[in-house]
Design a protein around this motif. Sequence first.
Motif, short mmCIF file in Angstrom:
data_model
loop_
_atom_site.label_atom_id
_atom_site.label_comp_id
_atom_site.label_asym_id
_atom_site.label_seq_id
_atom_site.Cartn_x
_atom_site.Cartn_y
_atom_site.Cartn_z
N GLU A 121 0.82 -1.22 0.00
CA GLU A 121 0.00 0.00 0.00
C GLU A 121 0.85 1.27 0.00
N GLU B 118 -0.42 9.57 -4.89
CA GLU B 118 -0.67 10.83 -4.18
C GLU B 118 -0.13 12.07 -4.90
N ARG C 242 0.70 4.25 -2.75
CA ARG C 242 0.33 5.62 -2.33
C ARG C 242 1.35 6.64 -2.85
#
Length: 182
Positions: free
Chosen positions: A167, A175, A171
């Motif tokens: 994860e 992001e 991200r």
Amino acid sequence: PPVSQPPPAPYSPPASYPQPAPNRAPASGEAVLAVVPGLTRSKGFMGVVQESYTLVVTDKRLIFPAYTNRVASAAVKAARAEAKSQGKGFFGQWGSQMSAMGMGYYLQMAPEEILAEEKGSFFIPHNQVQGIKFHSEYNSDGGIYGDVVEFRSAGGKYSFRLKMTDERSVRKVLEPVYGKIK
């Protein structure tokens, strides 16, 4: 006089992901920013059929090319040939093959080529992504089975288990494009 803010820094994928060749300008004007290998999606009765995908993040959309045995074989052959042309020996060729398994292979292709390569590939334009969510799946013993990323869009919900990454790494790729993901 009003105070102006400096323009945002250009996107730079994490160092853990291969970078696109700096001298290669995409013909379509769409640049590949990052590649995340090893996404799987379950389908069929009780989810017994597993489909493999790679996530390709461009400056305009998320591309999900189907990662089949044929694509894997083509990626390995291309990496081996490239390493051989650079004069690399057995171990250099082997290392190139390993990095090509879903990552470096797509960095050398235009987004339209990636989409056209395999039936079942699809994309979501950035402006149609309504939400991104992460969660963990647990096995019957209560242990973590794996991280899952879910994309909600106007076209539906797409859920993928992360097999070759975690994860936090995903991200870091998403992001800079979408802002902070809860």
